[in-house]
Design an enzyme around this catalytic site. Structure first.
Site, PDB file in Angstrom:
ATOM      1  N   LYS A 297       0.701  -0.976  -0.106  1.00  0.00           N
ATOM      2  CA  LYS A 297       0.256  -0.026  -0.269  1.00  0.00           C
ATOM      3  C   LYS A 297       0.811   1.030  -0.347  1.00  0.00           C
ATOM      4  O   LYS A 297       0.867   2.623  -0.796  1.00  0.00           O
ATOM      5  CB  LYS A 297      -0.889   0.180   1.238  1.00  0.00           C
ATOM      6  CG  LYS A 297      -2.207   0.815   1.061  1.00  0.00           C
ATOM      7  CD  LYS A 297      -2.811   0.855   2.468  1.00  0.00           C
ATOM      8  CE  LYS A 297      -3.741  -0.187   2.608  1.00  0.00           C
ATOM      9  NZ  LYS A 297      -3.471  -1.471   3.153  1.00  0.00           N
TER      10      LYS A 297
ATOM     11  N   GLN B 270      -6.279   5.467  -3.003  1.00  0.00           N
ATOM     12  CA  GLN B 270      -5.447   4.050  -3.097  1.00  0.00           C
ATOM     13  C   GLN B 270      -5.210   3.962  -4.254  1.00  0.00           C
ATOM     14  O   GLN B 270      -6.564   3.659  -4.497  1.00  0.00           O
ATOM     15  CB  GLN B 270      -6.096   2.783  -0.857  1.00  0.00           C
ATOM     16  CG  GLN B 270      -5.163   1.472  -2.111  1.00  0.00           C
ATOM     17  CD  GLN B 270      -5.656   0.699  -0.798  1.00  0.00           C
ATOM     18  OE1 GLN B 270      -6.251   1.339   0.206  1.00  0.00           O
ATOM     19  NE2 GLN B 270      -5.897  -0.347  -0.348  1.00  0.00           N
TER      20      GLN B 270
ATOM     21  N   GLU C  35      -9.064   3.547  -4.147  1.00  0.00           N
ATOM     22  CA  GLU C  35     -10.279   3.967  -3.710  1.00  0.00           C
ATOM     23  C   GLU C  35      -9.955   5.871  -3.610  1.00  0.00           C
ATOM     24  O   GLU C  35      -8.546   6.152  -3.729  1.00  0.00           O
ATOM     25  CB  GLU C  35     -10.025   4.510  -2.199  1.00  0.00           C
ATOM     26  CG  GLU C  35     -10.092   1.946  -2.202  1.00  0.00           C
ATOM     27  CD  GLU C  35     -10.007   1.408  -0.500  1.00  0.00           C
ATOM     28  OE1 GLU C  35     -10.269   2.584  -0.224  1.00  0.00           O
ATOM     29  OE2 GLU C  35      -9.689   0.725  -0.554  1.00  0.00           O
TER      30      GLU C  35
ATOM     31  N   GLN D 186      -1.716   8.804   7.091  1.00  0.00           N
ATOM     32  CA  GLN D 186      -2.237   9.497   6.135  1.00  0.00           C
ATOM     33  C   GLN D 186      -3.388  10.658   6.617  1.00  0.00           C
ATOM     34  O   GLN D 186      -4.307  10.075   7.586  1.00  0.00           O
ATOM     35  CB  GLN D 186      -2.262   9.150   4.628  1.00  0.00           C
ATOM     36  CG  GLN D 186      -2.985   9.660   3.734  1.00  0.00           C
ATOM     37  CD  GLN D 186      -2.820   8.046   1.992  1.00  0.00           C
ATOM     38  OE1 GLN D 186      -3.622   7.873   2.726  1.00  0.00           O
ATOM     39  NE2 GLN D 186      -3.358   9.104   0.971  1.00  0.00           N
TER      40      GLN D 186
ATOM     41  N   HIS E 226     -14.587 -35.208 -25.206  1.00  0.00           N
ATOM     42  CA  HIS E 226     -14.126 -36.649 -24.073  1.00  0.00           C
ATOM     43  C   HIS E 226     -15.045 -37.744 -22.866  1.00  0.00           C
ATOM     44  O   HIS E 226     -15.839 -38.336 -23.102  1.00  0.00           O
ATOM     45  CB  HIS E 226     -12.413 -36.496 -23.813  1.00  0.00           C
ATOM     46  CG  HIS E 226     -11.873 -35.779 -24.581  1.00  0.00           C
ATOM     47  ND1 HIS E 226     -11.520 -36.968 -25.992  1.00  0.00           N
ATOM     48  CD2 HIS E 226     -11.016 -34.601 -24.723  1.00  0.00           C
ATOM     49  CE1 HIS E 226     -10.720 -35.774 -26.397  1.00  0.00           C
ATOM     50  NE2 HIS E 226     -10.041 -34.862 -25.626  1.00  0.00           N
TER      51      HIS E 226
ATOM     52  N   ARG F 271      -3.026   2.437   8.283  1.00  0.00           N
ATOM     53  CA  ARG F 271      -3.379   1.633   7.407  1.00  0.00           C
ATOM     54  C   ARG F 271      -2.458   0.895   7.530  1.00  0.00           C
ATOM     55  O   ARG F 271      -1.016   0.643   7.213  1.00  0.00           O
ATOM     56  CB  ARG F 271      -3.621   2.180   6.166  1.00  0.00           C
ATOM     57  CG  ARG F 271      -5.040   3.298   6.338  1.00  0.00           C
ATOM     58  CD  ARG F 271      -5.292   4.021   5.393  1.00  0.00           C
ATOM     59  NE  ARG F 271      -5.982   3.770   3.658  1.00  0.00           N
ATOM     60  CZ  ARG F 271      -6.112   4.375   3.026  1.00  0.00           C
ATOM     61  NH1 ARG F 271      -5.595   4.503   2.089  1.00  0.00           N
ATOM     62  NH2 ARG F 271      -6.965   3.521   1.984  1.00  0.00           N
TER      63      ARG F 271
END
Length: 857
Positions: A21, A287, A274, A163, A815, A97
């Site tokens: 990430k 993201q 995102e 973040q 088959h 995260r």
């Protein structure tokens, strides 16, 4: 390694330090995309806290979580967290995260496997959120996900992203390719008021938009009854909402799609992103990771929209082919193309209509789909071998991008004429009609000629072995395809008998019971007969692994040792996924055959239920069926009855030959495999490879070049890893367009949940389902209904004890369908999503005449 890094210091190559990430967020930041500022606590901090953690044994997940939640955070790490958080501002709300080193990878996204904490405020709260992120690496779901993707727990580390929060007015997710249909560059956007967590977690029915080339294709309003919003001072709350209409304007939708295109262009691959739009209308990217579920596009796309058809699906081999397996198919296809006058300049390039994608082989059928004769012939051919594809192809005929471009019959007739002359179709059809014994004898002589061609002197050099391999591969298809005019004559007479008698083809399936000259059913019956002669004790008492060891050491009882050796001398070139030269044969790895024998010897039942008795009964029922059809024909005219008897007699004589080309082809591939292993041993001696089998992760050109020396071990290791990743792919399309669209995904499943497919073998049976994904080691109790994705001849020993058959793939002449009819077990093939909708242990009813599978509610 630094303990904390700002996004501006991170690039995509720092996965081991910052996790997937953070690597993506750093890469996006450096690319100038609108990413909220932030920093990452690197994996070095996790390493310090996780020291002494054992990553094996019982209770691993719970033990690891407890350790990470209770272990003290080193003071230097704590100080780095506090300092880096303060650099964002005074008590700035942040998202904390998880960013694992096994996350957001090209083959596995790990989406949602570790935890995220939103609107975290204050240094101490950030420290605690970091600790909880570390622990989330060991949730039960994360552990199970890593195990399912073959990722070693001990190799995984966790970084933590911190973040700045976006005070989102609207947020959500956006795929830059349609994840359902596979269409590339079609953005799919889910949006809802508030934080994007409501959409990501599935807590809300969002608005949905689809955009392609700036045009909004779909606007669908969700109910949006819930929003997640930030609380003052930290944390979030869920708020019931009532939002009429759409939460994005058309301009915002187009801006989002344009942003998605920028992200995809940067990475060169479709992305799962995102995003959020704040109160000022600013668009933020929070993201981005690869979309890992899309099937890869063919490696050599031509201009315009192309239509690809899966050879693997038709052959019942859902897994990938080794690089050498793909190379072998190219040379075989070159020989086939030459029959119609379209041979490539270099056979190693393969026929122009052959390509590879996802390490599987595809036919480019665009010219066929866009030609008048192709549209007439293709659906009829698919009805026999891959019936589920018929509706797909007929739907493509209506696609305005695939309008008729080849209306003249001349090119088709010229190619057909060349093919007919080179295979001597008229002469072979005449022989099949007038001299049946000679027609069958000719197919045997072809086998003898093939055996002669396949012999290689023991003194052959590696280069001579490669020369021989290329020569026999290019020449085998023209040799074995000459059997088909005889087999097709039989089926043509079958259709003629239906027309003359007025009996529908699907009511004549008993005529095809227990036909002679089918090498696959002959093999299965010989294996059953072998089981009646060997000493049963070791097979009832030993594991399969022990039986293999005893057999390879010559330690089985005398009759068993001798009879199994004789069987493998005759059929040891066969195997599961046998069209891939890189797959071991039964003669090399006899575990499957010994396991089947063990299953047979554990069976208890009446003698009249034994497969050989059932096969003999099938032949009697076939004769009765011929008499019944002839009687119906007599009511329309005496001469019709005579023609019907003649025609169906020829049908039974030739129908089994349909399997013979595949039998001979696999024999060729097995012989080439033997030679290539000798070449591989030579390359091991040169230091080019680690093991002889590594040669199958090269192609024929590379193998010849390697005779000059060098070191290809790193190349082989990379290809082996990629091959193993492809083996885990759960879905392979049967038809794929060059823009990524899977046409079958556009069809809606039946609302009532009914399972319908193609009728393959008449009869009705109710029994317990047994879902089998891999026949090796599979155990099928007598009477159980085999449910599987597809089958090749390597599966068919299981049919001897099956009460019925359900296959996701195939048509009436595939088959599995052919063998099921010959054994008289009800079968339905081409059943969409059968292995997902049926579970082992369920009681189901298979109606092989109606083509239905019923699951009692």
């Amino acid at each position: 390694m630094k303990t904390a890094l700002d996004f501006t210091e991170i690039d995509a190559g720092m996965l081991a330090e910052v996790g997937g990430k953070a690597a993506n967020l750093g890469e996006l930041t450096r690319a100038g995309l609108p990413v909220p500022p932030g920093w990452v606590l690197t994996t070095e901090a996790y390493r310090q806290v996780a020291q002494g953690l054992e990553t094996g044994g019982e209770g691993l997940a719970e033990r690891a979580r407890r350790h990470l939640l209770q272990a003290p955070v080193p003071e230097a790490v704590r100080e780095e967290i506090v300092k880096s958080y303060a650099a964002l501002g005074d008590d700035v709300p942040v998202a904390v995260r998880s960013s694992a080193t096994a996350e957001d990878l090209p083959f596995a996204s790990f989406a949602g496997q570790q935890d995220t904490f939103l609107n975290v405020v204050g240094a101490q709260a950030v420290v605690e959120a970091v600790r909880r992120c570390w622990a989330s690496l060991w949730t039960d779901r994360a552990v199970a996900y890593r195990e399912s993707n073959g990722i070693d727990h001990a190799s995984v580390r966790l970084a933590v992203v911190v973040q700045e929060m976006v005070e989102a007015q609207v947020a959500g997710v956006m795929f830059t390719a349609n994840p359902v249909t596979g269409r590339r560059r079609e953005a799919v956007i889910d949006a809802s008021p508030g934080l994007g967590e409501a959409v990501v977690s599935g807590a809300v029915n969002p608005d949905r938009f689809r955009v392609f080339d700036g045009e909004i294709l779909e606007r669908h309003a969700g109910d949006k009854l819930l929003a997640i919003r930030s609380l003052p001072g930290g944390g979030t709350e869920r708020v019931e909402t009532s939002h009429d209409g759409l939460c994005l304007t058309d301009d915002e939708v187009r801006r989002l799609a344009a942003l998605g295109a920028r992200v995809e262009d940067h990475y060169g691959a479709p992305q799962d992103t995102e995003w959020a739009i704040d109160r000022d209308g600013t668009l933020w990217l929070t993201q981005s990771r690869p979309i890992t579920t899309l099937y890869p596009l063919p490696e050599r796309p031509r201009p315009g929209l192309r239509v690809y058809f899966s050879v693997n699906v038709v052959q019942g081999v859902m897994g990938p082919l080794t690089p050498m397996g793909q190379s072998v198919f190219r040379v075989i296809s070159a020989g086939g193309a030459g029959l119609a006058g379209h041979a490539p300049a270099d056979p190693l390039d393969g026929a122009p209509f052959l390509t590879a994608s996802g390490e599987r082989i595809w036919l480019d059928l665009t010219t066929v789909v866009r030609s008048r004769p192709g549209r007439a012939i293709l659906p009829r051919m698919l009805t026999l071998g891959e019936a589920r594809a018929v509706n797909i192809m007929e739907g493509l005929f209506e696609d305005p991008r695939l309008t008729l471009a080849h209306t003249s019959l001349r090119p088709f007739l010229r190619g057909l004429g060349r093919f007919a002359r080179r295979v001597r179709v008229p002469a072979r059809v005449l022989t099949a009609l007038t001299r049946p014994a000679k027609a069958v004898a000719d197919t045997v002589r072809l086998g003898e000629e093939l055996d002669r061609r396949l012999r290689v002197p023991a003194t052959a050099t590696p280069a001579q072995r490669l020369d021989h391999a290329e020569r026999v591969l290019a020449g085998t298809f023209p040799l074995i395809i000459s059997i088909m005019p005889t087999a097709i004559t039989g089926y043509a007479l079958f259709a003629l008998a239906s027309k003359l008698s007025g009996v529908p083809v699907n009511e004549m399936s008993d005529v095809l019971r227990s036909v002679p000259h089918n090498p696959t059913t002959e093999m299965d019956l010989e294996l059953w007969d072998l089981a009646t002669r060997v000493e049963p004790a070791p097979f009832k008492e030993r594991t399969v692994a022990e039986l293999v060891r005893l057999y390879q050491e010559g330690g089985l009882p005398p009759v068993a040792q001798r009879e199994i050796t004789a069987f493998l001398d005759k059929y040891g070139h066969r195997g599961v996924a046998e069209i891939d030269v890189g797959v071991p044969r039964w003669s090399e790895e006899p575990a499957h055959i010994l396991g089947v024998l063990a299953n047979y010897l554990r069976m208890d039942g009446a003698a009249d239920l034994a497969p050989d008795a059932l096969f003999a009964r099938g032949a009697r029922e076939a004769r009765t069926a011929i008499a019944r059809v002839a009687s119906r024909a007599r009511g329309r005219g005496r001469w019709r009855a005579a023609v019907v008897r003649f025609g169906l007699g020829r049908t039974r004589r030739y129908a089994g030959l349909r399997e013979l080309p595949k039998f001979y082809l696999v024999k060729t591939i097995a012989a080439v495999r033997h030679s290539l292993l000798a070449v591989g041993e030579h390359l091991v001696g040169l230091g080019v490879l680690d093991s002889a089998a590594d040669v199958f992760f090269l192609d024929l050109r590379e193998t010849r070049a390697a005779l000059g020396g060098g070191d290809l071990r790193e190349l082989v290791a990379g290809r082996r890893a990629a091959h193993e990743q492809e083996r885990r792919r759960r879905h392979v399309p049967r038809v794929l367009l060059s823009d990524g669209t899977e046409p079958e995904a556009l069809a809606q499943p039946a609302a009532d949940g009914a399972l319908t497919g193609t009728a393959a073998s008449a009869g009705t049976v109710t029994g317990i389902a047994r879902v089998v994904l891999d026949p090796i080691g599979a155990h099928l109790e007598p009477g159980e209904i085999l449910v599987c994705p597809s089958t090749d001849p390597g599966w068919t020993p299981l049919f001897l004890t099956a009460g019925g058959l359900v296959m996701e793939m195939g048509g009436a002449m595939s088959h599995g369908a052919v063998v099921a009819r010959e054994y008289g077990i009800p079968a339905v093939v081409g059943v969409p999503h059968a292995i997902d909708r049926i579970s082992s242990g369920q009681e189901i009813t298979v109606n092989g005449a109606a083509g239905t599978v019923t699951i009692p509610s």
